[in-house]
Scaffold this motif. Structure first.
Motif, PDB file in Angstrom:
ATOM      1  N   THR A   2      60.523  71.421  67.533  1.00 20.51           N
ATOM      2  CA  THR A   2      59.952  70.769  66.357  1.00 20.51           C
ATOM      3  C   THR A   2      59.318  71.798  65.436  1.00 20.51           C
ATOM      4  OG1 THR A   2      59.492  68.758  67.615  1.00 20.51           O
ATOM      5  CG2 THR A   2      58.289  69.055  65.555  1.00 20.51           C
ATOM      6  N   ARG A   3      59.626  71.681  64.150  1.00 19.45           N
ATOM      7  CA  ARG A   3      58.973  72.516  63.145  1.00 19.45           C
ATOM      8  C   ARG A   3      57.913  71.688  62.422  1.00 19.45           C
ATOM      9  NH1 ARG A   3      63.712  75.371  59.780  1.00 19.45           N
ATOM     10  NH2 ARG A   3      64.690  73.331  59.988  1.00 19.45           N
ATOM     11  N   THR A   4      57.041  72.364  61.701  1.00 14.70           N
ATOM     12  CA  THR A   4      55.932  71.684  61.034  1.00 14.70           C
ATOM     13  C   THR A   4      56.099  71.767  59.524  1.00 14.70           C
ATOM     14  OG1 THR A   4      54.585  73.691  61.075  1.00 14.70           O
ATOM     15  CG2 THR A   4      54.346  72.154  62.924  1.00 14.70           C
ATOM     16  N   ALA A   5      55.875  70.647  58.866  1.00 12.14           N
ATOM     17  CA  ALA A   5      55.898  70.590  57.404  1.00 12.14           C
ATOM     18  C   ALA A   5      54.549  70.090  56.922  1.00 12.14           C
ATOM     19  CB  ALA A   5      57.010  69.674  56.914  1.00 12.14           C
ATOM     20  N   LEU A   6      54.003  70.783  55.953  1.00 10.63           N
ATOM     21  CA  LEU A   6      52.737  70.414  55.333  1.00 10.63           C
ATOM     22  C   LEU A   6      53.026  69.971  53.909  1.00 10.63           C
ATOM     23  CD1 LEU A   6      49.606  70.368  55.128  1.00 10.63           C
ATOM     24  CD2 LEU A   6      49.744  72.803  54.485  1.00 10.63           C
ATOM     25  N   VAL A   7      52.732  68.716  53.603  1.00  8.76           N
ATOM     26  CA  VAL A   7      52.915  68.178  52.257  1.00  8.76           C
ATOM     27  C   VAL A   7      51.572  68.210  51.543  1.00  8.76           C
ATOM     28  CG1 VAL A   7      53.620  66.179  50.895  1.00  8.76           C
ATOM     29  CG2 VAL A   7      54.796  66.704  53.050  1.00  8.76           C
ATOM     30  N   VAL A   8      51.506  68.928  50.444  1.00 13.02           N
ATOM     31  CA  VAL A   8      50.282  69.037  49.650  1.00 13.02           C
ATOM     32  C   VAL A   8      50.558  68.380  48.309  1.00 13.02           C
ATOM     33  CG1 VAL A   8      48.578  70.596  48.647  1.00 13.02           C
ATOM     34  CG2 VAL A   8      49.651  71.163  50.841  1.00 13.02           C
ATOM     35  N   ARG A   9      49.850  67.289  48.033  1.00 13.11           N
ATOM     36  CA  ARG A   9      50.187  66.490  46.852  1.00 13.11           C
ATOM     37  C   ARG A   9      48.934  66.009  46.135  1.00 13.11           C
ATOM     38  NH1 ARG A   9      52.811  61.365  50.199  1.00 13.11           N
ATOM     39  NH2 ARG A   9      50.865  60.360  50.843  1.00 13.11           N
ATOM     40  N   GLY A  10      49.074  65.868  44.833  1.00 19.06           N
ATOM     41  CA  GLY A  10      47.945  65.434  44.011  1.00 19.06           C
ATOM     42  C   GLY A  10      48.144  65.901  42.585  1.00 19.06           C
ATOM     43  N   GLY A  11      47.035  66.194  41.901  1.00 18.31           N
ATOM     44  CA  GLY A  11      47.124  66.626  40.513  1.00 18.31           C
ATOM     45  C   GLY A  11      47.429  65.461  39.586  1.00 18.31           C
ATOM     46  N   TRP A  12      48.111  65.768  38.486  1.00 14.83           N
ATOM     47  CA  TRP A  12      48.371  64.780  37.435  1.00 14.83           C
ATOM     48  C   TRP A  12      49.170  63.608  37.983  1.00 14.83           C
ATOM     49  CZ3 TRP A  12      52.993  64.037  34.137  1.00 14.83           C
ATOM     50  CH2 TRP A  12      52.730  63.202  33.041  1.00 14.83           C
ATOM     51  N   GLU A  13      48.665  62.408  37.753  1.00 16.26           N
ATOM     52  CA  GLU A  13      49.286  61.216  38.328  1.00 16.26           C
ATOM     53  C   GLU A  13      50.595  60.826  37.642  1.00 16.26           C
ATOM     54  OE1 GLU A  13      48.731  59.383  40.966  1.00 16.26           O
ATOM     55  OE2 GLU A  13      47.077  60.664  41.604  1.00 16.26           O
ATOM     56  N   GLY A  14      50.855  61.400  36.464  1.00 19.03           N
ATOM     57  CA  GLY A  14      52.074  61.039  35.742  1.00 19.03           C
ATOM     58  C   GLY A  14      53.356  61.384  36.483  1.00 19.03           C
ATOM     59  N   ALA A  47      43.994  79.987  57.491  1.00 23.00           N
ATOM     60  CA  ALA A  47      45.031  80.925  57.917  1.00 23.00           C
ATOM     61  C   ALA A  47      45.745  80.452  59.173  1.00 23.00           C
ATOM     62  CB  ALA A  47      44.430  82.312  58.123  1.00 23.00           C
ATOM     63  N   ASP A  48      45.005  79.906  60.120  1.00 26.83           N
ATOM     64  CA  ASP A  48      45.645  79.440  61.357  1.00 26.83           C
ATOM     65  C   ASP A  48      46.580  78.283  61.081  1.00 26.83           C
ATOM     66  OD1 ASP A  48      44.294  81.362  62.807  1.00 26.83           O
ATOM     67  OD2 ASP A  48      42.657  80.009  63.392  1.00 26.83           O
ATOM     68  N   ARG A  49      46.136  77.354  60.255  1.00 27.75           N
ATOM     69  CA  ARG A  49      46.961  76.198  59.913  1.00 27.75           C
ATOM     70  C   ARG A  49      48.243  76.639  59.204  1.00 27.75           C
ATOM     71  NH1 ARG A  49      45.379  70.908  57.778  1.00 27.75           N
ATOM     72  NH2 ARG A  49      47.293  69.645  57.749  1.00 27.75           N
ATOM     73  N   MET A  50      48.097  77.566  58.283  1.00 27.96           N
ATOM     74  CA  MET A  50      49.261  78.011  57.525  1.00 27.96           C
ATOM     75  C   MET A  50      50.224  78.817  58.391  1.00 27.96           C
ATOM     76  SD  MET A  50      48.943  76.631  54.611  1.00 27.96           S
ATOM     77  CE  MET A  50      50.147  77.502  53.609  1.00 27.96           C
ATOM     78  N   ALA A  51      49.698  79.603  59.322  1.00 26.68           N
ATOM     79  CA  ALA A  51      50.570  80.385  60.198  1.00 26.68           C
ATOM     80  C   ALA A  51      51.418  79.480  61.077  1.00 26.68           C
ATOM     81  CB  ALA A  51      49.735  81.331  61.051  1.00 26.68           C
ATOM     82  N   ALA A  52      50.921  78.274  61.343  1.00 27.45           N
ATOM     83  CA  ALA A  52      51.649  77.319  62.180  1.00 27.45           C
ATOM     84  C   ALA A  52      52.539  76.391  61.358  1.00 27.45           C
ATOM     85  CB  ALA A  52      50.654  76.492  62.994  1.00 27.45           C
ATOM     86  N   THR A  53      52.598  76.599  60.043  1.00 24.37           N
ATOM     87  CA  THR A  53      53.366  75.739  59.146  1.00 24.37           C
ATOM     88  C   THR A  53      54.689  76.411  58.793  1.00 24.37           C
ATOM     89  OG1 THR A  53      51.366  74.738  58.204  1.00 24.37           O
ATOM     90  CG2 THR A  53      53.376  74.637  56.875  1.00 24.37           C
ATOM     91  N   ASP A  54      55.780  75.689  58.991  1.00 25.17           N
ATOM     92  CA  ASP A  54      57.104  76.239  58.702  1.00 25.17           C
ATOM     93  C   ASP A  54      57.566  75.938  57.281  1.00 25.17           C
ATOM     94  OD1 ASP A  54      57.686  77.319  61.384  1.00 25.17           O
ATOM     95  OD2 ASP A  54      57.602  75.212  61.984  1.00 25.17           O
ATOM     96  N   LEU A  55      57.041  74.872  56.692  1.00 25.97           N
ATOM     97  CA  LEU A  55      57.425  74.489  55.330  1.00 25.97           C
ATOM     98  C   LEU A  55      56.252  73.838  54.635  1.00 25.97           C
ATOM     99  CD1 LEU A  55      59.581  73.965  53.082  1.00 25.97           C
ATOM    100  CD2 LEU A  55      59.986  71.741  54.182  1.00 25.97           C
ATOM    101  N   VAL A  56      55.962  74.301  53.428  1.00 30.00           N
ATOM    102  CA  VAL A  56      55.036  73.615  52.526  1.00 30.00           C
ATOM    103  C   VAL A  56      55.863  72.905  51.466  1.00 30.00           C
ATOM    104  CG1 VAL A  56      53.232  73.872  50.777  1.00 30.00           C
ATOM    105  CG2 VAL A  56      53.132  75.225  52.888  1.00 30.00           C
ATOM    106  N   LEU A  57      55.696  71.595  51.361  1.00 32.17           N
ATOM    107  CA  LEU A  57      56.264  70.826  50.260  1.00 32.17           C
ATOM    108  C   LEU A  57      55.113  70.500  49.331  1.00 32.17           C
ATOM    109  CD1 LEU A  57      58.459  69.258  48.779  1.00 32.17           C
ATOM    110  CD2 LEU A  57      57.983  67.313  50.279  1.00 32.17           C
ATOM    111  N   GLN A  58      55.145  71.074  48.147  1.00 28.54           N
ATOM    112  CA  GLN A  58      54.018  70.910  47.223  1.00 28.54           C
ATOM    113  C   GLN A  58      54.405  70.042  46.034  1.00 28.54           C
ATOM    114  OE1 GLN A  58      51.342  74.312  45.932  1.00 28.54           O
ATOM    115  NE2 GLN A  58      52.335  73.844  43.983  1.00 28.54           N
ATOM    116  N   SER A  59      53.540  69.074  45.731  1.00 30.08           N
ATOM    117  CA  SER A  59      53.679  68.258  44.527  1.00 30.08           C
ATOM    118  C   SER A  59      52.292  68.129  43.911  1.00 30.08           C
ATOM    119  CB  SER A  59      54.262  66.885  44.860  1.00 30.08           C
ATOM    120  OG  SER A  59      54.431  66.121  43.673  1.00 30.08           O
ATOM    121  N   MET A  60      51.896  69.116  43.114  1.00 34.83           N
ATOM    122  CA  MET A  60      50.544  69.170  42.564  1.00 34.83           C
ATOM    123  C   MET A  60      50.611  69.704  41.140  1.00 34.83           C
ATOM    124  SD  MET A  60      46.981  70.115  44.319  1.00 34.83           S
ATOM    125  CE  MET A  60      47.317  68.748  45.375  1.00 34.83           C
ATOM    126  N   THR A  61      50.904  68.815  40.202  1.00 33.84           N
ATOM    127  CA  THR A  61      51.034  69.210  38.808  1.00 33.84           C
ATOM    128  C   THR A  61      49.673  69.567  38.225  1.00 33.84           C
ATOM    129  OG1 THR A  61      52.936  67.751  38.558  1.00 33.84           O
ATOM    130  CG2 THR A  61      51.858  68.493  36.536  1.00 33.84           C
TER     131      THR A  61
END
Length: 230
Positions: A2-14, A47-61
């Motif tokens: 299993t790989r890990t994906a971190l979704v970071v989302r927010g910013g402009w609601e449009g 840093a520890d969390r990011m080192a264990a993350t294989d993919l960041v999916l970012q949606s933060m306008t």
């Protein structure tokens, strides 16, 4: 495994960051990722969390991120964490951070509008018929192989970029008498970037949910996430 994906989302609601990323969570899970979601880019400073993350999916306008967060993201990608996203969620994030802009390699500048007599004062003023053209590199790349040039009616991003990106698709802004430029401008529409041991993937199409559900756009994004992941 299993790989890990971190979704970071927010910013402009449009850009509907929650609904837009929700479209892709089932795909990530079915592709073998353990997915977690955060609404604050400060997670990048862990840093520890990011080192264990294989993919960041970012949606933060737009939005803002601390120096520590941007440094953490850069360090993680350089060490092998993938970074992926679409439209303003990655190409118009953290405008005040030159370090972030260098990491991604391309920044939204504008989306040209319709003729003045067609402008009504809402988002559709910037919905233009245009073509996404696959480059020679794109025709053989894992992300875009087998996809032909395709038409969209949505925002057409004009992107400021450098030549460290590998452009898989472009779109051309024509000359119009009501715009101030004097020759057609070709912008990258889909690109990748190698950064240290990591990979970055960007699709500029993705303004609204219907565009994200276009078969070509969705396929490109799904493949792009897999390509970028460690």
């Amino acid at each position: 495994m299993t790989r890990t994906a971190l979704v970071v989302r927010g910013g402009w609601e449009g850009h509907h960051p929650i609904e837009a990323t929700d479209l892709f969570l089932p795909f990530l899970r079915s592709s073998g990722f353990d997915v977690t979601v955060e609404d604050d880019p400060q997670v990048y400073a862990d840093a520890d969390r990011m080192a264990a993350t294989d993919l960041v999916l970012q949606s933060m306008t737009m939005s803002q991120a601390s120096h520590e967060a941007i440094r953490g993201l850069r360090d993680a990608v350089a060490a092998g964490t993938g970074l992926a996203g679409w439209h303003g969620g990655i190409a118009d994030s953290f405008r005040a951070s030159s370090d972030y802009l260098q990491l991604v390699g391309g920044q939204f500048a504008t989306h040209p509008s319709k003729r003045p007599d067609e402008v009504h004062g809402d988002q559709t003023d910037n919905y233009l018929d245009h073509t996404v053209e696959i480059t020679d590199l794109g025709r053989t790349h894992d992300i875009t192989a087998g996809i032909d040039d395709f038409a969209l009616t949505t925002e057409q991003y004009w992107v400021l970029h450098d030549d460290l990106i590998d452009v898989l698709a472009t779109t051309t802004h024509p000359v119009q008498p009501y715009h101030p430029w004097h020759r057609p401008i070709t912008s990258p529409a889909v690109w990748t970037r190698d950064w240290g041991q990591g990979r970055v993937f960007v699709s500029t199409p993705g303004h609204s949910l219907d565009v994200l559900q276009d078969a070509n756009v969705r396929t490109i994004i799904e493949r792009g996430m897999l390509w970028a992941a460690r």
